[in-house]
Write a protein that holds these residues in place. Structure first.
Motif, mmCIF file in Angstrom:
data_model
loop_
_atom_site.group_PDB
_atom_site.id
_atom_site.type_symbol
_atom_site.label_atom_id
_atom_site.label_comp_id
_atom_site.label_asym_id
_atom_site.label_seq_id
_atom_site.Cartn_x
_atom_site.Cartn_y
_atom_site.Cartn_z
ATOM 1 N N THR A 74 0.813 -1.213 0.000
ATOM 2 C CA THR A 74 0.000 0.000 0.000
ATOM 3 C C THR A 74 0.847 1.263 0.000
ATOM 4 O O THR A 74 1.895 1.323 0.642
ATOM 5 N N SER A 75 0.373 2.266 -0.689
ATOM 6 C CA SER A 75 1.027 3.574 -0.711
ATOM 7 C C SER A 75 0.207 4.587 0.086
ATOM 8 O O SER A 75 0.318 5.798 -0.130
ATOM 9 N N TYR A 76 -0.580 4.091 1.022
ATOM 10 C CA TYR A 76 -1.446 4.972 1.803
ATOM 11 C C TYR A 76 -0.657 6.030 2.567
ATOM 12 O O TYR A 76 0.355 5.745 3.199
ATOM 13 N N HIS A 83 -4.093 9.141 -2.351
ATOM 14 C CA HIS A 83 -3.774 7.931 -1.592
ATOM 15 C C HIS A 83 -4.510 7.848 -0.263
ATOM 16 O O HIS A 83 -4.535 6.792 0.365
ATOM 17 N N GLN A 84 -5.134 8.940 0.158
ATOM 18 C CA GLN A 84 -5.886 8.917 1.404
ATOM 19 C C GLN A 84 -7.007 7.869 1.410
ATOM 20 O O GLN A 84 -7.241 7.219 2.424
ATOM 21 N N PHE A 86 -7.002 4.957 0.453
ATOM 22 C CA PHE A 86 -6.481 3.611 0.719
ATOM 23 C C PHE A 86 -6.481 3.268 2.210
ATOM 24 O O PHE A 86 -6.240 2.108 2.573
ATOM 25 N N ALA A 112 4.914 7.607 -0.916
ATOM 26 C CA ALA A 112 4.127 8.190 -2.015
ATOM 27 C C ALA A 112 4.230 9.695 -1.894
ATOM 28 O O ALA A 112 3.639 10.282 -0.996
ATOM 29 N N CYS A 114 3.981 13.600 -3.738
ATOM 30 C CA CYS A 114 3.113 14.271 -4.696
ATOM 31 C C CYS A 114 3.899 15.345 -5.429
ATOM 32 O O CYS A 114 4.396 16.287 -4.808
ATOM 33 N N GLY A 154 -1.954 1.840 -5.399
ATOM 34 C CA GLY A 154 -1.193 3.017 -5.785
ATOM 35 C C GLY A 154 -1.886 3.738 -6.915
ATOM 36 O O GLY A 154 -2.669 3.143 -7.664
ATOM 37 N N CYS A 156 -0.497 7.505 -8.080
ATOM 38 C CA CYS A 156 0.120 8.690 -8.676
ATOM 39 C C CYS A 156 1.425 8.418 -9.418
ATOM 40 O O CYS A 156 1.806 7.288 -9.643
ATOM 41 N N ILE A 159 4.479 6.250 -8.247
ATOM 42 C CA ILE A 159 4.087 5.127 -7.393
ATOM 43 C C ILE A 159 3.713 3.913 -8.230
ATOM 44 O O ILE A 159 4.234 2.814 -8.027
ATOM 45 N N THR A 222 -7.609 11.280 -7.136
ATOM 46 C CA THR A 222 -6.586 11.808 -8.027
ATOM 47 C C THR A 222 -6.976 13.182 -8.556
ATOM 48 O O THR A 222 -8.156 13.466 -8.757
#
Length: 606
Positions: A74-76, A83-84, A86, A112, A114, A154, A156, A159, A222
């Motif tokens: 996970t890229s939370y 990614h929030q 997730f 992750a 931005c 994932g 973005c 990622i 996104t």
């Protein structure tokens, strides 16, 4: 319909070129797969550590080799909108896995970052290298050897490419990518761009700019323009890593959750314990990669993928080149108009028919390899669908519409927006570069003008504020390559050059750095290689040299006598300010060994 002969020929060429690396890669994947359920090789102490927090029933199940265990990468994080969402996925995945008779564990998290937060900031110099770091971080999570299948969370810019490199590295494991979807539409992208230009010209203040930006980026999901993040989602679907229709469903909706549950169950259905074993390394082949390139052209996707797709392919032993990408661009028509190539956002694209309509149109003319393997268990024809929520809360699919719901956003194959894709390769005495022309007006496809030299984007922006950027010119922004400073996006140049172009000046950009997935209306030769730090020809350009950028013939040249140009010493730059701060010192080893842009600008496949 069989695939277009031109696409077949390019694919065959890639297959032949890749044999020395693809065949050993497949041997490694098959040897790993032949060992069976890998958890069974763990000693009792190893296994006890691996399921220490599980319930008694889960421990009993994981003690044997029958019940599949799903690893979640996970890229939370809860700072980044994409990614929030997730945060809630692991619980949803664990519940769906239990319903399917399996178990799921979070195998590990990956960073992750931005690019929207770090644009024009020192942190942007870590961005491209974060892709390879993400692959490494995912590898650490999967190295525990506890898993029979994987799901990757994932969205973005770096990622998803990093996660795909990891999926190829652990190619004996099935892999399903699960997206979070785009945020709902906010302030229209063209209005946001207008306010940015007004701010750059000093006509509105920071408060007005922040208000516009906040109305554009306003909630979970996104960013809605068609940049690298949303290009990632398109790629994962057209390459068969997503379930059909999964890419552009908004977060927090019943259909989004239903697709996540379905993806979980599908990931468990394709393990080696079942009858549909689909190892990621064998599922993705040269045809899948070519399909990804075709999708990029048909949608006018991100220039960043001329780096990422090359690196992603190399992780699976496949040798994709810029020449392949450029030749496919000449074949594939542009079917989508999504900002910055139009006024619509990805929600409008999805409402117009989305990925299902796009895929159906490309298949109609044989412009995709249909006979590929996918995580759905069928060929790409199964992706030519419209996805909805069924009455029972499950995912329902029906054939894609025959016509676009909005012809201004999504065109048919018989009436495309333009005959060729948006990405081209440039070559000449300055090296090799990439240009995105889907949003560039035809009268600006050829620019011949004197060079103005800059060694960073801040210097160009300062010259603009001082009124020094008059007349026609080509901005040369160098020492921005992977070895120089990590190849940051030079997104801050977009607004300034756009203003000058709107004033009637003929301007263009040449750089060994990156622009972003939002590259737009100004002709820009980017990713120029060899880079200035390596003494590439860009380092020999002098102020006032006449440069000709010709996107019609695919050429970029400095119009200087060949002997004189060869005799010039390349310029050098003091890059010490890029060595420290915001973690840049930690990435010195990456800068030292980074490969060239046309090889993916990678530290893994240099």
């Amino acid at each position: 319909m069989s695939v277009d002969p031109r696409i077949h020929a390019i694919t065959a060429r890639i297959v032949e070129r890749s044999k020395p690396t693809r065949e050993p890669y497949l041997d490694r994947v098959r040897k790993a797969a032949s060992k069976g359920v890998h958890r069974s090789v763990l000693g009792c102490g190893n296994l006890a550590h691996g399921f220490a927090v599980c319930s008694p029933a889960e421990k009993a199940a994981l003690s044997g080799d029958v019940v599949p265990n799903l690893g979640i990468i996970t890229s939370y994080n809860d700072m980044l909108s994409a990614h929030q969402p997730f945060e809630t996925y692991p619980a949803l995945i664990r519940a769906a896995a239990a319903e399917a008779g399996g178990i799921a564990q979070v195998a590990g998290g990956v960073p992750a970052m931005c690019d929207g937060v770090t644009q024009g900031q020192p942190g942007m110099e870590l961005s491209l290298f974060s892709r390879d770091l993400i692959a490494m971080a995912a590898g650490i999570g999967l190295s525990h050897n506890m898993f029979d299948s994987t799901v990757y969370l994932g969205v973005c810019d770096k990622i998803v490419p990093g996660l795909m490199i990891a999926a190829m590295t652990f190619g004996h494991l099935p892999a399903v990518f699960i997206p979070a979807g785009p945020m709902t539409s906010g302030l229209p992208n063209d209005e946001k761009a207008r306010v940015r230009q007004l701010y750059a010209e000093g006509k509105v203040g920071r408060d007005e700019l922040l208000e516009a930006e906040s109305k554009s980026y306003h909630g979970p999901g996104t960013c809605t323009f068609y940049g690298t993040a949303n290009s990632n989602q398109m790629l994962m679907e057209i390459m068969g890593f997503h379930l059909p229709g999964a890419s552009f469903i908004n977060p927090g909706t019943p259909l989004r959750d239903a697709l996540t549950r379905e993806a979980t169950k599908r990931a468990l259905a394709i393990t080696a314990q079942g009858n549909e074993y689909t190892p990621a390394g064998e599922m993705i082949d040269e045809r899948s990669i070519v399909n990804g390139v075709i999708g990029l052209h048909a949608t006018g996707g991100s220039t960043n993928h001329t780096l990422h797709l090359v690196a992603m392919a190399r992780a699976g032993g496949i040798q994709l080149t810029w020449q392949d990408i450029s030749e496919l661009s000449d074949i594939i028509p542009l079917l989508a108009r999504v900002y910055p190539n139009g006024l619509a956002d990805v929600n409008h694209f999805h409402a117009a028919g989305g990925m299902g309509f796009l895929i159906s149109q490309l298949l109609k003319k044989g412009l995709l390899h249909e006979d590929v393997r996918t995580v759905f268990g069928q060929g790409l024809d199964a992706y030519a669908i419209d996805v909805k929520l069924g009455e029972n809360g499950a995912v329902h699919r029906e054939p894609a519409p025959a016509i676009s719901h909005d012809p201004k956003v999504l065109a048919t194959i018989d009436q495309p927006f333009q005959a060729s894709g948006g990405l081209k390769m440039l070559s000449g005495n300055l090296g090799s570069a990439v240009i995105k022309i889907s949003a560039v007006k035809p009268e600006r496809h050829i620019i011949e003008a004197p060079a103005k030299i800059f060694h960073d984007q801040a210097s160009l922006n300062a010259a603009f504020k001082d009124g020094q950027l008059e007349g026609n010119f080509i901005a040369v922004v160098r020492f921005q390559g992977p070895k120089a400073n990590g190849m940051p996006e030079l997104h801050k140049l977009t607004t300034v050059l756009g203003i000058l172009q709107d004033r009637g000046q003929m301007v263009a950009l040449i750089t060994d750095g990156r622009m972003s997935g939002a590259s737009g209306k100004v002709p820009s030769a980017i990713h120029l290689t060899p880079e200035a730090k390596d003494g590439g020809p860009i380092a020999k350009i002098r102020e006032g040299d006449i440069i000709r950028l010709d996107a019609t013939t695919g050429k970029v040249n400095v119009l200087v006598d060949a002997a004189e140009f060869a005799a010039r010493e390349p310029a050098v730059a003091d890059l010490s300010d890029n060595d420290y701060g915001m973690g840049r010192e930690l990435f010195a080893p990456f800068r030292a060994v980074a490969g060239a842009a046309d090889r993916g600008a990678s530290v893994l496949f240099a």
